[in-house]
Design an enzyme around this catalytic site. Structure first.
Site, short mmCIF file in Angstrom:
data_model
loop_
_atom_site.label_atom_id
_atom_site.label_comp_id
_atom_site.label_asym_id
_atom_site.label_seq_id
_atom_site.Cartn_x
_atom_site.Cartn_y
_atom_site.Cartn_z
N HIS A 67 46.47 51.35 38.70
CA HIS A 67 46.14 49.94 38.46
C HIS A 67 47.14 49.37 37.45
CE1 HIS A 67 43.99 46.37 37.07
NE2 HIS A 67 43.29 46.43 38.21
N GLU A 99 48.22 44.20 44.63
CA GLU A 99 47.72 43.36 43.54
C GLU A 99 48.89 42.77 42.76
OE1 GLU A 99 43.48 44.41 42.34
OE2 GLU A 99 44.77 45.68 41.15
C1 PEP Z 1 41.75 43.86 39.32
O1 PEP Z 1 41.75 44.06 38.12
O2 PEP Z 1 42.01 44.78 40.11
C2 PEP Z 1 41.46 42.52 39.79
C3 PEP Z 1 41.77 42.21 41.02
O3 PEP Z 1 40.90 41.67 38.88
P1 PEP Z 1 40.45 40.15 39.17
O4 PEP Z 1 39.64 40.16 40.43
O5 PEP Z 1 39.62 39.79 37.96
O6 PEP Z 1 41.69 39.35 39.29
#
Ligand code: PEP
Length: 255
Positions: A101, A171
């Site tokens: 992450h 992400e």
């Molecule tokens: C995450 O931390 O993986 C994430 C997607 O957070 P958020 O949904 O708060 O953007």
């Protein structure tokens, strides 16, 4: 085998009213089923990654669901103070683990090569890896998203051979917790690239690519309607059980 997933990543937080309220008062009243098998089937695409300290409590309340770790050790056992092994996570009921992450990368210096070691541990133990990759805002603004992702994917997945299903969470770092997101069609194209790259450098049976970064009740459906978006990794919005269930239901509708 395919494993679409909508995952709640609570990070180092608990839902405001506590776990019991989150499940029993916020989520379950909206699910009109009581039978265990039917519940298991309804929740089969939902994963929850709570802080490890609360896995047992969650397991008792959500025995029909899919639990995961937010991280695992790159070692199997021994003198590694603070680490928790994959085998220990399995014993606690985890069947998937988030790996790499962006917060692990930012605050703990986790590199692609560490993520690769953790990936190998997951595959050896048959834990579904949920491998996070994503570009910075600078990369995004200068059109380097695909280059950055390719580097990350090559360093993590090159020559990996496995029959265990792989989940990759795309992400964008600049989208996490900010309220900003790429468009759903942009994400869809990026996911296609991710799948193509992994297929070309590794020998894996099934890849699912999920999106994470400011997914909420308003925008979830637009992501799920895209053919290459196989679910979502959700931070902030997952702390509210009703919101998370709404997002999950949006996902089920697009299957
Ligand atoms: C995450 O931390 O993986 C994430 C997607 O957070 P958020 O949904 O708060 O953007």
């Amino acid at each position: 085998m395919s494993q679409p997933l909508v995952i709640a990543n609570w990070k180092m937080n608990l839902p405001l009213g506590g776990i019991q309220d989150w499940i029993q008062d916020e989520m379950m009243p909206n699910v009109d089923i009581v039978d265990f098998d039917k519940k298991s089937s309804y929740f089969k695409f939902m994963g929850i990654a709570p802080p490890i300290s609360h896995l047992s409590e969650l397991k008792n309340l959500f025995s029909f669901g899919f639990l995961g770790a937010q991280d695992i050790s790159k070692y199997n056992d021994g003198a590694k103070t603070g680490d928790i092994s994959a085998a220990m996570m399995i014993e606690k009921g985890c069947s998937f683990s988030i790996l790499g992450h962006s917060e692990r990368r930012e605050f703990y210096g986790e590199t692609n090569s560490i993520v690769r070691e953790k990936l190998k541990i997951c595959l050896a133990k048959e834990i579904i890896p949920v491998v996070c990759i994503g570009e910075s805002i600078e990369d995004y603004n200068t059109g380097k998203t695909l280059d950055t992702l390719e580097i990350q994917l090559k360093e993590i997945f090159s020559s990996i051979i496995t029959q265990t299903v792989i989940v990759i969470a795309y992400e964008p770092v600049w989208a996490i917790g900010t309220g900003n997101t790429p468009s759903s069609s942009e994400v869809n194209n990026i996911h296609q690239h991710i799948k193509d790259i992994v297929q070309s450098i590794a020998n894996v049976e099934a890849i699912n690519v999920i999106y994470g970064g400011s997914v909420n009740c308003e925008n979830a459906k637009s992501f799920f309607q895209q053919s290459n978006i196989d679910g979502a990794l959700i931070g902030g919005a997952s702390l509210d059980g009703k919101n998370f269930l709404n997002i999950y239901n949006d996902f089920l509708e697009t299957l």
